[in-house]
Design an enzyme around this catalytic site. Structure first.
Site, PDB file in Angstrom:
ATOM      1  N   TYR A  85       0.843  -1.199   0.000  1.00 45.52           N
ATOM      2  CA  TYR A  85       0.000   0.000   0.000  1.00 45.52           C
ATOM      3  C   TYR A  85       0.879   1.251   0.000  1.00 45.52           C
ATOM      4  O   TYR A  85       0.664   2.179  -0.780  1.00 45.52           O
ATOM      5  CB  TYR A  85      -0.923  -0.011   1.222  1.00 45.52           C
TER       6      TYR A  85
ATOM      7  N   HIS B  32       1.340   4.101  -3.092  1.00 47.97           N
ATOM      8  CA  HIS B  32       1.047   5.519  -2.876  1.00 47.97           C
ATOM      9  C   HIS B  32       2.294   6.389  -3.039  1.00 47.97           C
ATOM     10  O   HIS B  32       2.179   7.569  -3.376  1.00 47.97           O
ATOM     11  CB  HIS B  32       0.386   5.731  -1.513  1.00 47.97           C
TER      12      HIS B  32
ATOM     13  N   TYR C 151      -3.887  16.030   1.745  1.00 51.53           N
ATOM     14  CA  TYR C 151      -4.390  14.665   1.869  1.00 51.53           C
ATOM     15  C   TYR C 151      -3.338  13.816   2.577  1.00 51.53           C
ATOM     16  O   TYR C 151      -2.209  13.706   2.113  1.00 51.53           O
ATOM     17  CB  TYR C 151      -4.666  14.135   0.470  1.00 51.53           C
TER      18      TYR C 151
ATOM     19  N   TRP D 201      -7.741   3.624 -10.499  1.00 51.84           N
ATOM     20  CA  TRP D 201      -7.014   3.518  -9.227  1.00 51.84           C
ATOM     21  C   TRP D 201      -7.699   2.526  -8.299  1.00 51.84           C
ATOM     22  O   TRP D 201      -7.038   1.709  -7.665  1.00 51.84           O
ATOM     23  CB  TRP D 201      -6.890   4.889  -8.565  1.00 51.84           C
TER      24      TRP D 201
END
Length: 103
Positions: A17, A21, A40, A75
């Site tokens: 993960y 990212h 974010y 995505w």
């Protein structure tokens, strides 16, 4: 305006993960900004594999419209093998209720 939410990773997918990212596609970055998202951040509780997201948005409706973009759906598909998702491959996402804020 800001949002907090949580999502869930499958066991053992923490590094994957984070790796995905760290290479976030430019098109995704642009979509997030075009739909009013800024600042974010996603945090991981490694004891539970729970992800906690925080984002500042301009407008709730504008932000929601980002979900229907082709790049966002791509995505979601890309991430669907490492986290809990709905039938449409969107992440299972639970909004969190703000209970305290300090500028």
């Amino acid at each position: 305006m800001y949002k907090g939410f949580k999502m869930k990773l499958y066991p053992g997918m923490e590094k994957e993960y984070e790796d995905r990212h760290s290479k976030l596609w430019d098109e995704m970055k642009e979509m997030i900004h075009e739909h009013g998202g800024r600042n974010y951040t996603i945090f991981l509780d490694s004891e539970t594999n729970t992800l906690f997201g925080y984002i500042e948005i301009e407008d709730e409706e504008k932000w929601k419209n980002g979900a229907d973009t082709a790049i966002n759906r791509k995505w979601w598909h890309y991430m669907s093998d490492i986290m809990e998702t709905n039938e449409d491959e969107s992440p299972v996402c639970v909004d969190l209720k703000p209970v305290f804020h300090l500028d």
